[in-house]
Design an enzyme around this catalytic site. Structure first.
Site, PDB file in Angstrom:
ATOM      1  N   ARG A   1    -110.008 -33.410  67.272  1.00 22.55           N
ATOM      2  CA  ARG A   1    -111.470 -33.286  67.210  1.00 22.55           C
ATOM      3  C   ARG A   1    -111.970 -32.075  67.986  1.00 22.55           C
ATOM      4  NH1 ARG A   1    -112.599 -39.695  67.843  1.00 22.55           N
ATOM      5  NH2 ARG A   1    -112.629 -40.176  65.619  1.00 22.55           N
TER       6      ARG A   1
ATOM      7  N   LYS B   1    -109.197 -55.450  54.083  1.00 20.54           N
ATOM      8  CA  LYS B   1    -110.253 -56.374  53.660  1.00 20.54           C
ATOM      9  C   LYS B   1    -111.118 -55.858  52.522  1.00 20.54           C
ATOM     10  CE  LYS B   1    -111.194 -58.574  58.087  1.00 20.54           C
ATOM     11  NZ  LYS B   1    -112.243 -58.534  59.107  1.00 20.54           N
TER      12      LYS B   1
ATOM     13  N   GLY C   1    -110.119 -43.985  58.492  1.00 15.55           N
ATOM     14  CA  GLY C   1    -109.105 -44.005  59.544  1.00 15.55           C
ATOM     15  C   GLY C   1    -107.660 -44.132  59.118  1.00 15.55           C
TER      16      GLY C   1
ATOM     17  N   GLY D   1    -116.072 -43.877  59.958  1.00 14.51           N
ATOM     18  CA  GLY D   1    -117.219 -44.688  59.545  1.00 14.51           C
ATOM     19  C   GLY D   1    -118.296 -43.882  58.835  1.00 14.51           C
TER      20      GLY D   1
HETATM   21  P1  AMP Z   1    -108.461 -50.957  56.779  1.00 15.46           P
HETATM   22  O1  AMP Z   1    -108.811 -50.618  58.200  1.00 15.46           O
HETATM   23  O2  AMP Z   1    -109.287 -52.029  56.174  1.00 15.46           O
HETATM   24  O3  AMP Z   1    -108.343 -49.721  55.921  1.00 15.46           O
HETATM   25  O4  AMP Z   1    -107.024 -51.608  56.853  1.00 15.46           O
HETATM   26  C1  AMP Z   1    -105.911 -50.935  57.291  1.00 15.46           C
HETATM   27  C2  AMP Z   1    -104.879 -51.943  57.697  1.00 15.46           C
HETATM   28  O5  AMP Z   1    -104.569 -52.767  56.603  1.00 15.46           O
HETATM   29  C3  AMP Z   1    -103.584 -51.314  58.136  1.00 15.46           C
HETATM   30  O6  AMP Z   1    -103.393 -51.592  59.488  1.00 15.46           O
HETATM   31  C4  AMP Z   1    -102.525 -51.989  57.289  1.00 15.46           C
HETATM   32  O7  AMP Z   1    -101.400 -52.380  58.006  1.00 15.46           O
HETATM   33  C5  AMP Z   1    -103.246 -53.212  56.759  1.00 15.46           C
HETATM   34  N1  AMP Z   1    -102.678 -53.669  55.490  1.00 15.46           N
HETATM   35  C6  AMP Z   1    -102.472 -52.967  54.381  1.00 15.46           C
HETATM   36  N2  AMP Z   1    -101.883 -53.711  53.430  1.00 15.46           N
HETATM   37  C7  AMP Z   1    -101.700 -54.938  53.957  1.00 15.46           C
HETATM   38  C8  AMP Z   1    -101.138 -56.142  53.477  1.00 15.46           C
HETATM   39  N3  AMP Z   1    -100.628 -56.217  52.245  1.00 15.46           N
HETATM   40  N4  AMP Z   1    -101.124 -57.209  54.290  1.00 15.46           N
HETATM   41  C9  AMP Z   1    -101.637 -57.123  55.539  1.00 15.46           C
HETATM   42  N5  AMP Z   1    -102.185 -56.017  56.060  1.00 15.46           N
HETATM   43  C10 AMP Z   1    -102.223 -54.923  55.279  1.00 15.46           C
END
Ligand code: AMP
Length: 403
Positions: free
Chosen positions: A35, A206, A362, A385
């Site tokens: 950054r 999620k 991220g 974000g």
């Molecule tokens: P996000 O911050 O919502 O983009 O989520 C990223 C996180 O999702 C990472 O730490 C990944 O390890 C996790 N992730 C990705 N695929 C899976 C999965 N199939 N099961 C559990 N966690 C996951």
């Protein structure tokens, strides 16, 4: 868009909002200076013009992460820790003001000579910062003759130093820094003038975090690839057996709604056919391959399978514009990184063949960095974000304040 390139800073004092919110170790060494480096071209251009520079930033969340005795940890969250490194990068001494406002800071700022740089202490030591209080913002505004915002990462916050301060400058005396301008120009290559086919690749944990971005992308994308943990909610919603894979039970209806809306709008939603499934959330787990409608009980999908990689890669190769947000699996673990890596490589290949590719948010940024592919895609957003909110179609207050 008024950028620093439209302004001659000779004899001007630029008040620049930068994002120096860098990670520090226990000895206050900077562990990742991306950054800081990203802000150097903007600072350098102003100094080269014959201007001086006042830099303001936040660092961490000092008012939320208090010491055990309830007091503010001024040492831990001080921007003084980055003075030396910044001086080295700029090849010039950097002065430091121990408070971002106040009479002494104002005097130091006003006596800066052309070519001199002053870094202010953490703006978040004052609660007025996050509250966006006008009086505090007005005090900050007095520190410069022109306001430059180069902190895209905080552009979604209507804080005093990111947004409200801009109200005290007229349109001729406020502008975007080079980093901020590049973020917006590249995001707009996807959002406003994408060459079609436009493919968005969404992953991560999620669905609930990505609903707004999916809804907005349904208005513009040709293909939306969905991988990672969020995909299983879509399979369960369609009657699939997903074992103990990640699921948001309260988002099943919503997932079906998204699939229906995509059909109506002629957008192809592409879900992974298969997964690498594991008997526990562990790098040493037993694994096998399964169809995503038939994952055995007690097993969980932790990466996309070979068929999904092939299907996704084919769609990516045919795309002219690609947006990637979110990993395809638990890429932090060696055993479940293959899908994310394969998709990153497919994006790199498409980019070589002329597609425009933007990676943002991220964890996909962490993934391209992990695989050493950041230089092989068209643009990697520093936004986090802010980038997500921009892709959700929201107006970013820090951007609006400069227009
Ligand atoms: P996000 O911050 O919502 O983009 O989520 C990223 C996180 O999702 C990472 O730490 C990944 O390890 C996790 N992730 C990705 N695929 C899976 C999965 N199939 N099961 C559990 N966690 C996951």
């Amino acid at each position: 868009m008024q950028t620093i390139n439209n302004i001659n800073f000779n004899q001007e004092r630029a008040l620049i909002r930068v994002d120096f919110n860098v990670p520090l170790d226990k000895q206050f060494n900077i562990t990742d200076d991306t950054r800081i480096r990203a802000a150097i071209p903007t600072i350098q251009k102003i100094l080269n013009d014959g201007g001086s520079v006042v830099l303001m930033s936040h660092l961490g969340r000092p008012l939320k992460k208090l010491k055990e005795d309830g007091s503010i940890d001024y040492e831990k969250f001080s921007l003084k820790h980055i003075v030396n490194h910044l001086s080295n990068l700029l090849n010039t001494p950097v002065q430091f003001a121990t408070d971002c406002i106040g009479e002494q800071t104002l005097q130091t700022a006003q006596s800066l000579q052309a070519g001199e740089v002053l870094l202010l202490e953490n703006t978040r030591f004052h609660k007025a910062e996050e509250k966006g209080e006008s009086e505090f913002a007005e005090q900050l505004s007095k520190l410069g003759t022109i306001f430059v915002n180069d902190a895209f990462g905080t552009a979604h916050r209507a804080h005093a130093s990111t947004t409200i301060v801009a109200n005290y400058f007229d349109r001729e005396h406020k502008c975007f820094g080079l980093l901020m301008a590049a973020e917006l120009e590249n995001a707009d290559k996807v959002l406003k003038n994408a060459e079609k086919p436009l493919t968005a690749i969404l992953g991560g944990a999620k669905v609930s975090d990505k609903i707004l971005i999916i809804e907005n992308l349904l208005n513009m994308a040709n293909n939306i690839i969905i991988g990672g943990g969020m995909a299983y909610t879509f399979f369960k919603a369609q009657g699939g057996q997903i074992g103990s894979s990640l699921v948001e039970e309260d988002k099943l209806e919503l997932a079906l709604g998204i699939l229906e809306k995509a059909k109506q709008k002629g957008v192809q939603i592409i879900l992974p056919e298969d997964s690498i499934i594991a008997d526990k959330f562990d790098n040493d787990a037993q694994t096998q391959i399964a169809n995503n409608f038939n994952i055995p009980e007690e097993w969980m999908g932790l990466d996309i399978g070979a068929d999904a990689i092939a299907t996704f890669s084919e769609v990516i190769q045919k795309s002219k514009t690609i947006l990637w947000n979110g990993p395809m699996g638990v890429f932090e673990m060696e055993r479940f990184q293959n899908g994310t890596k394969a998709i990153a490589l497919a994006i790199v290949e498409a980019t070589k063949n002329g597609a425009f590719s933007l990676v943002g948010g991220g964890d996909s940024v962490a993934a391209v960095n992990k695989f050493n592919l950041a230089n092989d895609v068209s643009f990697v957003s520093t936004g986090g974000g802010a980038m997500l909110e921009y892709f959700e179609g929201k107006t970013l207050p820090g951007v609006a304040a400069l227009l």
